[in-house]
Design a protein around this motif. Structure first.
Motif, mmCIF file in Angstrom:
data_model
loop_
_atom_site.group_PDB
_atom_site.id
_atom_site.type_symbol
_atom_site.label_atom_id
_atom_site.label_comp_id
_atom_site.label_asym_id
_atom_site.label_seq_id
_atom_site.Cartn_x
_atom_site.Cartn_y
_atom_site.Cartn_z
ATOM 1 N N PHE A 22 13.025 24.067 -21.147
ATOM 2 C CA PHE A 22 11.811 24.793 -20.742
ATOM 3 C C PHE A 22 10.838 24.910 -21.921
ATOM 4 C CE2 PHE A 22 10.087 29.218 -21.111
ATOM 5 C CZ PHE A 22 8.967 29.027 -20.320
ATOM 6 N N VAL A 23 11.362 25.302 -23.098
ATOM 7 C CA VAL A 23 10.503 25.490 -24.275
ATOM 8 C C VAL A 23 9.771 24.181 -24.593
ATOM 9 C CG1 VAL A 23 10.487 25.969 -26.761
ATOM 10 C CG2 VAL A 23 11.904 27.364 -25.247
ATOM 11 N N LYS A 24 10.507 23.074 -24.552
ATOM 12 C CA LYS A 24 9.902 21.778 -24.878
ATOM 13 C C LYS A 24 8.822 21.410 -23.853
ATOM 14 C CE LYS A 24 10.901 16.994 -26.101
ATOM 15 N NZ LYS A 24 9.667 16.575 -25.467
ATOM 16 N N ALA A 25 9.165 21.585 -22.574
ATOM 17 C CA ALA A 25 8.212 21.237 -21.509
ATOM 18 C C ALA A 25 6.948 22.093 -21.613
ATOM 19 C CB ALA A 25 8.871 21.427 -20.143
ATOM 20 N N TYR A 26 7.124 23.391 -21.922
ATOM 21 C CA TYR A 26 5.968 24.295 -22.015
ATOM 22 C C TYR A 26 5.108 23.923 -23.223
ATOM 23 C CZ TYR A 26 3.337 28.653 -21.533
ATOM 24 O OH TYR A 26 2.320 29.576 -21.347
ATOM 25 N N GLN A 27 5.769 23.657 -24.346
ATOM 26 C CA GLN A 27 5.018 23.273 -25.549
ATOM 27 C C GLN A 27 4.255 21.975 -25.311
ATOM 28 O OE1 GLN A 27 8.307 23.237 -28.285
ATOM 29 N NE2 GLN A 27 7.767 25.233 -29.190
ATOM 30 N N ASP A 28 4.915 21.005 -24.670
ATOM 31 C CA ASP A 28 4.264 19.715 -24.414
ATOM 32 C C ASP A 28 3.042 19.880 -23.522
ATOM 33 O OD1 ASP A 28 6.142 18.550 -25.935
ATOM 34 O OD2 ASP A 28 7.321 17.679 -24.294
ATOM 35 N N LYS A 29 3.150 20.771 -22.518
ATOM 36 C CA LYS A 29 2.070 20.883 -21.537
ATOM 37 C C LYS A 29 0.943 21.803 -22.021
ATOM 38 C CE LYS A 29 1.209 21.561 -16.628
ATOM 39 N NZ LYS A 29 0.486 20.327 -16.378
ATOM 40 N N TYR A 30 1.304 22.906 -22.678
ATOM 41 C CA TYR A 30 0.273 23.904 -23.015
ATOM 42 C C TYR A 30 0.016 24.035 -24.518
ATOM 43 C CZ TYR A 30 0.859 25.084 -18.123
ATOM 44 O OH TYR A 30 0.917 25.004 -16.756
ATOM 45 N N GLY A 31 0.773 23.341 -25.320
ATOM 46 C CA GLY A 31 0.506 23.334 -26.762
ATOM 47 C C GLY A 31 0.789 24.662 -27.455
ATOM 48 N N SER A 32 1.547 25.540 -26.817
ATOM 49 C CA SER A 32 1.900 26.806 -27.477
ATOM 50 C C SER A 32 3.316 27.196 -27.076
ATOM 51 C CB SER A 32 0.927 27.916 -27.068
ATOM 52 O OG SER A 32 1.000 28.123 -25.673
ATOM 53 N N ASN A 33 3.870 28.160 -27.812
ATOM 54 C CA ASN A 33 5.232 28.611 -27.484
ATOM 55 C C ASN A 33 5.213 29.509 -26.250
ATOM 56 O OD1 ASN A 33 6.475 27.327 -29.639
ATOM 57 N ND2 ASN A 33 6.066 29.049 -31.014
ATOM 58 N N PRO A 34 6.218 29.398 -25.396
ATOM 59 C CA PRO A 34 6.284 30.318 -24.251
ATOM 60 C C PRO A 34 6.675 31.717 -24.725
ATOM 61 C CG PRO A 34 8.250 28.951 -24.327
ATOM 62 C CD PRO A 34 7.349 28.463 -25.429
ATOM 63 N N ASP A 35 6.076 32.745 -24.128
ATOM 64 C CA ASP A 35 6.463 34.109 -24.466
ATOM 65 C C ASP A 35 7.319 34.691 -23.337
ATOM 66 O OD1 ASP A 35 4.680 34.627 -22.453
ATOM 67 O OD2 ASP A 35 3.249 35.734 -23.683
ATOM 68 N N ASN A 36 7.553 35.986 -23.421
ATOM 69 C CA ASN A 36 8.379 36.667 -22.416
ATOM 70 C C ASN A 36 7.841 36.420 -21.006
ATOM 71 O OD1 ASN A 36 10.555 38.890 -22.142
ATOM 72 N ND2 ASN A 36 8.886 39.673 -20.909
ATOM 73 N N TRP A 37 6.502 36.450 -20.897
ATOM 74 C CA TRP A 37 5.884 36.375 -19.570
ATOM 75 C C TRP A 37 5.932 34.974 -19.001
ATOM 76 C CZ3 TRP A 37 6.465 40.647 -17.620
ATOM 77 C CH2 TRP A 37 6.426 41.776 -18.421
ATOM 78 N N ALA A 38 5.729 33.981 -19.889
ATOM 79 C CA ALA A 38 5.856 32.596 -19.439
ATOM 80 C C ALA A 38 7.275 32.369 -18.909
ATOM 81 C CB ALA A 38 5.556 31.653 -20.597
ATOM 82 N N ALA A 39 8.252 32.912 -19.639
ATOM 83 C CA ALA A 39 9.649 32.746 -19.227
ATOM 84 C C ALA A 39 9.916 33.415 -17.877
ATOM 85 C CB ALA A 39 10.571 33.330 -20.293
ATOM 86 N N MET A 40 9.341 34.602 -17.691
ATOM 87 C CA MET A 40 9.533 35.293 -16.409
ATOM 88 C C MET A 40 8.936 34.467 -15.266
ATOM 89 S SD MET A 40 11.252 37.968 -17.007
ATOM 90 C CE MET A 40 11.140 39.059 -15.615
ATOM 91 N N GLY A 41 7.748 33.898 -15.518
ATOM 92 C CA GLY A 41 7.093 33.079 -14.496
ATOM 93 C C GLY A 41 7.917 31.849 -14.151
ATOM 94 N N TYR A 42 8.466 31.206 -15.190
ATOM 95 C CA TYR A 42 9.265 29.998 -14.980
ATOM 96 C C TYR A 42 10.549 30.335 -14.230
ATOM 97 C CZ TYR A 42 11.135 25.363 -16.045
ATOM 98 O OH TYR A 42 11.630 24.088 -15.944
ATOM 99 N N ALA A 43 11.179 31.449 -14.646
ATOM 100 C CA ALA A 43 12.423 31.870 -13.983
ATOM 101 C C ALA A 43 12.169 32.167 -12.509
ATOM 102 C CB ALA A 43 12.994 33.101 -14.686
ATOM 103 N N LEU A 44 11.067 32.873 -12.252
ATOM 104 C CA LEU A 44 10.745 33.234 -10.867
ATOM 105 C C LEU A 44 10.502 31.985 -10.013
ATOM 106 C CD1 LEU A 44 8.288 36.023 -9.763
ATOM 107 C CD2 LEU A 44 8.244 33.812 -8.652
ATOM 108 N N ALA A 45 9.662 31.088 -10.542
ATOM 109 C CA ALA A 45 9.343 29.886 -9.754
ATOM 110 C C ALA A 45 10.577 29.010 -9.561
ATOM 111 C CB ALA A 45 8.218 29.108 -10.444
ATOM 112 N N SER A 46 11.448 28.965 -10.572
ATOM 113 C CA SER A 46 12.681 28.161 -10.437
ATOM 114 C C SER A 46 13.575 28.728 -9.339
ATOM 115 C CB SER A 46 13.452 28.132 -11.756
ATOM 116 O OG SER A 46 12.643 27.597 -12.768
ATOM 117 N N LEU A 47 13.654 30.061 -9.259
ATOM 118 C CA LEU A 47 14.441 30.695 -8.190
ATOM 119 C C LEU A 47 13.830 30.397 -6.821
ATOM 120 C CD1 LEU A 47 15.055 34.138 -9.940
ATOM 121 C CD2 LEU A 47 16.841 32.471 -9.337
ATOM 122 N N ALA A 48 12.499 30.423 -6.769
ATOM 123 C CA ALA A 48 11.815 30.132 -5.501
ATOM 124 C C ALA A 48 12.077 28.689 -5.076
ATOM 125 C CB ALA A 48 10.321 30.378 -5.658
ATOM 126 N N VAL A 49 12.043 27.775 -6.040
ATOM 127 C CA VAL A 49 12.317 26.359 -5.748
ATOM 128 C C VAL A 49 13.732 26.213 -5.205
ATOM 129 C CG1 VAL A 49 12.712 24.121 -6.852
ATOM 130 C CG2 VAL A 49 10.624 25.402 -7.367
#
Lengths: 297, 378
Positions: free
Chosen positions: B291-318
């Motif tokens: 996840f960290v690598k994919a986020y850095q590659d796409k947005y050019g910054s480190n994921p924070d707590n909130w990015a992680a929460m968003g990713y976790a939520l969407a992954s559960l929805a998927v």
């Protein structure tokens, strides 16, 4: 803690006073309750922030930019929102509605420009210097703010009561038609009044933006509400009243936070408004001649 | 021979003509409403959450895990505003093509939007910690633990690892989530014998904290707990330090502060702050590293707590959409979401599960600000 909180209250209250001065000046001269005063304050802060971020300008340049930005915006506001109503002798209520409309437009513009972000003056705009004096912890910025406020208030009083421009303003406040007979151009006077009022709001915006470390599009709204309390407590149209009431509100608010609860501060400040309206509706320094008090020596 | 050639040609032509329709039947597109506070006081969290949700959906489409189902994102900005949230949830719900809604960002918005989602029978999975989101009905879910669950980790750290006898509390009194977190924290530390010296409610729109900072500076406290939006809390911290609250008096805060904007706003005043986090970027977990690598590659910054929460939520929805089978609808997705248990995740202890009341549990991390960076607290 009491003395320290009193000092905090004086600093915050003096900025409230400056904000309310511009508000009460327009009311005293033009009989307009300018509900867009808070947005002029906010745009003044943005003007100061813009010169700091773009030109790496120093603190005083930011204050000057806030004054010019706020002043010019207030003049433009008068041109589009109030002058057409004056020409038609529209009732005062129309001016309130017009200023509310202008306020929404200016707020929306600021919201779009900033994408609703909370902006900040860089830390180095004013260095954090703490002075310890008789057990009090005084920030240099607080002293500078009080100094600027004192200079502005005395400058405004001098301008109104000791210069021919001030006489013209007082004359128009007394009666626009009479002043025309005396050869005074009310349009030029209104230009001055709105510019001064906007400049005071703009300077207050920059000072509040720096001391509270926050510049955002809604920053003027809480201050506008407190300015109502200030000018009613001080007496509608009274310049000394606005200043004294500003200091009083600042101190009451600060002591409420210190000794009761932060959540109670606004309730206490607005209770004061009710009490004043009930027992002394003309305010502390107001009276039947309150408007004249602003404008006539 | 000529007839055969003509038949082959006609067959080929009709094959070309029908190809797009055949593809459409192979990969059926479903829309997902993705709404977060992209503007307003909660944009510090809403923007990374939205980015991470889109990333998770993009990854799901690329991986082919959903078989014939392809997900398309429809975006919205809830702006940290209840009215705007209700409008957006209604708009998504009334579009038959929208399978479910991801977001909103806060409890404030979530408790406003969840009743609408339940009324319109569209599954909604939000971030906020308030139990009011799940209490609104069977169609509303959330990824974050309730305050009492997650705050227990922070209480344990303060009681066991910090030498604290007296604390002050400052919280955003207009936000249900922050109020819940504050109550849970207060209850925990009071039971442990820590004295609460003062308790003050602020608003997200406040910016004058000098008087409150002076009050704290003159209180004999060892630490102070703040529950408010990151930038507001950071501004409070900065003004409190300027008013004389010494660096030895530790700032303690919930996961709202586990974002770089907290450190950027408060500057050096944030040093040594103890922050509860749903997520730690440095975790060696394989799923997290990807996840960290994919986020850095796409947005050019480190994921924070909130990015992680968003990713976790969407992954559960998927996962729920996948579990709903080849022809998912809102009802099947709702049932699949309700059945989610022991799912691998990037947050907490890397296993996300729900109890019978649909309250999530996943553990937590305690972070400390050191040299302007978050690291695991000692």
């Amino acid at each position: 803690m009491l003395m320290q909180q009193l000092l905090n209250g004086i600093v915050v209250g003096s900025v409230y006073g400056v904000f309310a001065l511009g508000f009460t000046l327009i009311f005293g001269v033009n009989h307009i309750m300018n509900m867009a005063h808070g947005t002029i304050f906010m745009w003044g802060a943005f003007a100061g922030l813009f010169v700091v971020l773009t030109f790496d300008a120093p603190f005083l340049a930011a204050v000057l930019a806030g004054a010019i930005g706020g002043g010019l915006l207030a003049v433009v506001l008068d041109f589009f929102a109030f002058r057409p109503l004056r020409k038609r002798n529209a009732p005062e209520f129309s001016s309130i509605v017009s200023s509310i409309g202008a306020s929404f437009i200016l707020l929306s513009l600021a919201q779009q420009v900033t994408a609703t972000r909370v902006l900040r003056f860089p830390f180095e705009t004013f260095p954090v210097v703490i002075l310890n004096f008789m057990g009090l912890r005084i920030q240099l910025l607080q002293l500078v703010i009080v100094g600027i406020v004192v200079v502005m208030v005395f400058g405004l009083l001098f301008y109104l009561y000791r210069t021919s421009y001030g006489r013209q303003i007082r004359s128009v406040a007394f009666s626009e038609s009479t002043s025309k007979l005396l050869g005074i151009n009310p349009m030029a006077v209104n230009f001055q009044v709105f510019f001064i009022s906007g400049a005071l709001a703009g300077i207050a915006g920059v000072l509040i933006g720096i001391v509270f470390n926050s510049v955002h599009f809604m920053m003027g709204e809480p201050l506008l509400l407190r300015a109502f309390v200030v000018i009613i407590l001080g007496g509608l149209g009274s310049i000394p009243g606005a200043l004294i009431a500003g200091l009083l509100i600042g101190i009451v608010q600060t002591l409420s936070v210190a000794y009761l609860s932060a959540g109670m501060a606004d309730a206490i400040v607005f209770s004061l408004l009710f009490l004043v309206l009930l027992f002394r509706p003309t305010g502390l320094l107001g009276g039947a001649t309150s408007v004249a008090r602003v404008t006539r020596s | 021979m000529k007839i055969l050639r003509r038949m082959l040609l006609a067959g080929a032509m009709s094959g070309i003509a029908l190809a797009p329709f055949m593809n459409a039947s192979w990969a059926e597109t479903y829309r997902i409403g993705v709404m977060n506070a992209l503007t307003g006081p909660y944009a510090f969290g809403g923007v990374p959450i939205q980015n991470a949700m889109k990333l998770a959906i993009e990854k799901a489409n690329e991986s082919g895990d959903l078989g014939d189902v392809e997900l398309e994102v429809v975006e919205g900005d809830s702006a940290g505003d209840k009215g705007q949230t209700i409008t957006l949830v209604s708009r998504f719900a009334q579009s038959d093509e929208v399978l479910m809604i991801l977001g909103p960002t806060t409890s404030l918005e979530g408790t406003a939007g969840a009743p609408v989602a339940n009324e319109q029978k569209v599954p909604l999975m939000g971030i906020g910690s308030s139990i009011g989101i799940t209490d609104a009905g069977p169609y509303s879910f959330k990824v974050q633990s309730v305050g009492s669950d997650i705050m227990g980790n922070l209480v344990d750290y303060v009681v066991d690892k910090m030498d604290v006898e007296k604390m002050a509390i400052v919280f955003d009194r207009a936000n249900d989530g922050f109020v819940g977190q504050t109550n849970a924290f207060k209850e925990g530390i009071t039971e442990a014998g820590i004295e609460i010296v003062s308790e003050d409610g602020i608003l997200a729109s406040d910016s004058d904290f000098i008087a409150l900072g002076t009050k704290l500076a003159s209180s004999d406290i060892d630490a102070f707990f703040v529950a408010a939006p990151a930038e507001v809390g950071a501004n409070f911290l900065l003004q409190a330090r300027q008013a004389g609250v010494p660096m030895e008096v530790t700032f303690v805060g919930p996961s709202t502060f586990a974002t770089d904007s907290f450190i950027e706003t408060a500057g050096g005043a944030s040093e040594d702050s103890i922050i509860l986090a749903d997520y730690f970027m440095g975790s060696p977990n394989e799923m997290n590293q990807a996840f960290v690598k994919a986020y850095q590659d796409k947005y050019g910054s480190n994921p924070d707590n909130w990015a992680a929460m968003g990713y976790a939520l969407a992954s559960l929805a998927v996962q729920a959409i996948k579990d709903a089978g080849p022809d998912p609808d809102r009802e099947k997705v709702k049932d699949a979401l309700t059945a989610l248990k022991d799912q691998p995740t990037i947050i907490g202890n890397h296993t996300w599960t729900m109890d019978e009341g649909r309250n999530p549990h996943y553990g937590a991390a305690i972070l400390q600000v050191k040299d302007g960076q978050f690291q695991l607290a000692p």
